[in-house]
Design a protein around this motif. Sequence first.
Motif, PDB file in Angstrom:
ATOM      1  N   GLY A 115       0.840  -1.188   0.000  1.00 32.16           N
ATOM      2  CA  GLY A 115       0.000   0.000   0.000  1.00 32.16           C
ATOM      3  C   GLY A 115       0.878   1.241   0.000  1.00 32.16           C
ATOM      4  O   GLY A 115       0.829   2.054   0.919  1.00 32.16           O
ATOM      5  N   GLY A 116       1.686   1.394  -1.047  1.00 35.92           N
ATOM      6  CA  GLY A 116       2.695   2.442  -1.049  1.00 35.92           C
ATOM      7  C   GLY A 116       2.264   3.768  -1.622  1.00 35.92           C
ATOM      8  O   GLY A 116       3.052   4.711  -1.633  1.00 35.92           O
ATOM      9  N   SER A 117       1.024   3.888  -2.098  1.00 34.56           N
ATOM     10  CA  SER A 117       0.629   5.136  -2.757  1.00 34.56           C
ATOM     11  C   SER A 117      -0.197   6.054  -1.873  1.00 34.56           C
ATOM     12  O   SER A 117      -0.628   7.110  -2.313  1.00 34.56           O
ATOM     13  CB  SER A 117      -0.173   4.823  -4.029  1.00 34.56           C
ATOM     14  N   GLY A 118      -0.424   5.672  -0.620  1.00 35.34           N
ATOM     15  CA  GLY A 118      -1.171   6.532   0.296  1.00 35.34           C
ATOM     16  C   GLY A 118      -0.256   7.412   1.113  1.00 35.34           C
ATOM     17  O   GLY A 118       0.956   7.488   0.877  1.00 35.34           O
ATOM     18  N   GLY A 119      -0.838   8.095   2.108  1.00 41.33           N
ATOM     19  CA  GLY A 119      -0.084   9.070   2.883  1.00 41.33           C
ATOM     20  C   GLY A 119       1.117   8.483   3.588  1.00 41.33           C
ATOM     21  O   GLY A 119       2.240   8.991   3.459  1.00 41.33           O
ATOM     22  N   VAL A 120       0.934   7.420   4.372  1.00 36.61           N
ATOM     23  CA  VAL A 120       2.045   6.794   5.084  1.00 36.61           C
ATOM     24  C   VAL A 120       3.034   6.193   4.102  1.00 36.61           C
ATOM     25  O   VAL A 120       4.250   6.330   4.241  1.00 36.61           O
ATOM     26  CB  VAL A 120       1.534   5.727   6.068  1.00 36.61           C
ATOM     27  N   GLY A 121       2.519   5.537   3.066  1.00 36.62           N
ATOM     28  CA  GLY A 121       3.389   4.899   2.082  1.00 36.62           C
ATOM     29  C   GLY A 121       4.253   5.883   1.328  1.00 36.62           C
ATOM     30  O   GLY A 121       5.457   5.662   1.148  1.00 36.62           O
ATOM     31  N   THR A 122       3.663   6.986   0.871  1.00 38.46           N
ATOM     32  CA  THR A 122       4.442   7.961   0.106  1.00 38.46           C
ATOM     33  C   THR A 122       5.514   8.623   0.956  1.00 38.46           C
ATOM     34  O   THR A 122       6.608   8.903   0.478  1.00 38.46           O
ATOM     35  CB  THR A 122       3.523   9.034  -0.510  1.00 38.46           C
ATOM     36  N   PHE A 123       5.190   8.857   2.220  1.00 39.30           N
ATOM     37  CA  PHE A 123       6.228   9.406   3.112  1.00 39.30           C
ATOM     38  C   PHE A 123       7.321   8.370   3.344  1.00 39.30           C
ATOM     39  O   PHE A 123       8.513   8.702   3.309  1.00 39.30           O
ATOM     40  CB  PHE A 123       5.631   9.837   4.448  1.00 39.30           C
ATOM     41  N   ALA A 124       6.935   7.115   3.584  1.00 44.66           N
ATOM     42  CA  ALA A 124       7.920   6.073   3.872  1.00 44.66           C
ATOM     43  C   ALA A 124       8.867   5.861   2.694  1.00 44.66           C
ATOM     44  O   ALA A 124      10.072   5.658   2.899  1.00 44.66           O
ATOM     45  CB  ALA A 124       7.202   4.768   4.224  1.00 44.66           C
ATOM     46  N   ILE A 125       8.346   5.920   1.472  1.00 49.23           N
ATOM     47  CA  ILE A 125       9.214   5.767   0.302  1.00 49.23           C
ATOM     48  C   ILE A 125      10.311   6.819   0.319  1.00 49.23           C
ATOM     49  O   ILE A 125      11.501   6.523   0.163  1.00 49.23           O
ATOM     50  CB  ILE A 125       8.390   5.898  -1.003  1.00 49.23           C
ATOM     51  N   GLN A 126       9.918   8.073   0.519  1.00 44.27           N
ATOM     52  CA  GLN A 126      10.881   9.172   0.476  1.00 44.27           C
ATOM     53  C   GLN A 126      11.891   9.084   1.617  1.00 44.27           C
ATOM     54  O   GLN A 126      13.088   9.313   1.430  1.00 44.27           O
ATOM     55  CB  GLN A 126      10.145  10.507   0.528  1.00 44.27           C
ATOM     56  N   LEU A 127      11.416   8.735   2.805  1.00 40.42           N
ATOM     57  CA  LEU A 127      12.312   8.608   3.955  1.00 40.42           C
ATOM     58  C   LEU A 127      13.347   7.510   3.724  1.00 40.42           C
ATOM     59  O   LEU A 127      14.555   7.712   3.923  1.00 40.42           O
ATOM     60  CB  LEU A 127      11.493   8.302   5.210  1.00 40.42           C
ATOM     61  N   LEU A 128      12.884   6.338   3.290  1.00 38.32           N
ATOM     62  CA  LEU A 128      13.773   5.194   3.112  1.00 38.32           C
ATOM     63  C   LEU A 128      14.762   5.418   1.976  1.00 38.32           C
ATOM     64  O   LEU A 128      15.933   5.030   2.076  1.00 38.32           O
ATOM     65  CB  LEU A 128      12.950   3.931   2.872  1.00 38.32           C
ATOM     66  N   LYS A 129      14.326   6.043   0.898  1.00 41.40           N
ATOM     67  CA  LYS A 129      15.241   6.324  -0.206  1.00 41.40           C
ATOM     68  C   LYS A 129      16.299   7.344   0.215  1.00 41.40           C
ATOM     69  O   LYS A 129      17.457   7.255  -0.179  1.00 41.40           O
ATOM     70  CB  LYS A 129      14.478   6.819  -1.428  1.00 41.40           C
TER      71      LYS A 129
END
Length: 413
Positions: free
Chosen positions: A214-228
């Motif tokens: 579920g990477g396209s929602g609020g938590v997911g989109t933030f987590a992608i950017q943080l982890l990258k």
Amino acid sequence: MTSANILVHTRLLVPMRKACARNPPSRLQNQSRRISTSRRCRDVMPAWVIDKYGSNDVLRFTRNASFPSITYPNEVMVKVFAAGLNPLDVSMRGGYGAATLSMKRDPLSISRSGSEFPLILGRDVSGVIMECGLGVKYFQERDEVWAAIPPWKQGSLAEFVVLSANEISWKPKSLSHTEAAAMPYVAATAWSALVNTGGLSKDNCGNKRILILGGSGGVGTFAIQLLKAWGAHVTVTCSQNAEQFVRGLGADHVVDYTDGPVDVSLSGLEKRRLTSSSALFRFDLILDNVGGDTERWALGLLKPWSGSKYVTLVTPFMQNTDRLGVADGMMQTAATVASKALKHLLRGVHYRWGFFAPSGPALDEIRDMVDKGQIRPVVEETFSFCQVPQAFQKLEKGHARGKTVVRVSTGGT
């Protein structure tokens, strides 16, 4: 994605006014602080409230909401310039978590039932400090701040809100109040899950492979950017129409959850890219924003006996306490998580539940990353303050990509 998934992802914002920019000082820097009192006596303010749990028609605008006051020395009063409304607020409007949140507000059960009303919703805030308690050391009047408001406190759909100094942080200089209010709640939730529960940090992410369900929602989109930003390899699941969006945020691999079983697609994706043994392409951590039957197959994608973790943000804790009462619900919850954790530990992986946790220090670190351009807010739509009911309706309908942020600007009602 399930309705529980939507509760984690889609978000809504309510901006109020513009304020002069201020350079945020360090939280660790000792500053002089003026102790002040309100410039004029007030006991009411404008706000959106609910007087009972129910559907959208329980929302009521009033100019006579109780004016908040500083009760403890470490509290600050913030004038709201922008407020965020998450799908959690939609659920809370209907009574979700009422038993647990009532216990948190009144642990000794001194107040009568229903004492939380009139209840103000809104989990994110960006604004300016108007007054500080006697014990506040690192903030002062006119500081521009942002915060994620705990669900047991009165929210940000109002002119003023009182928060603990431990829950706030200086707003990123590069963001407007409206943009800033897009981030705190999902950022604090993702940080709690990945850092506090998952054990990740900027120092240990370089060789990690992370899967976000579920990477396209609020938590997911933030987590992608943080982890990258921390150097991790990130795989996400989302719908096909969100693929380019999440790739733009930095996702390395994207799996369309509508194109057949996700576990099969994930295995196939990795096997096409790697020719070595299956143990090498499994994940070090899985962040689950979806729930449902994902537990049945997701833990099989973790690297066994290597400290890998499965962290889910979709838990039955609130439902258990709402259905069984606080005591029995907590016992049921403890039994459930303990049995699952033990079962998967015997297979060499760690099973964990993640929860939102308000944290000013976490927002300090996130602020620095935002100002460096490593993380950006996702904002799509604007509602005026008088359109808060319409904004709730928008959230209830959901979004195909699960990432839409609705901004609400204040112009009176």
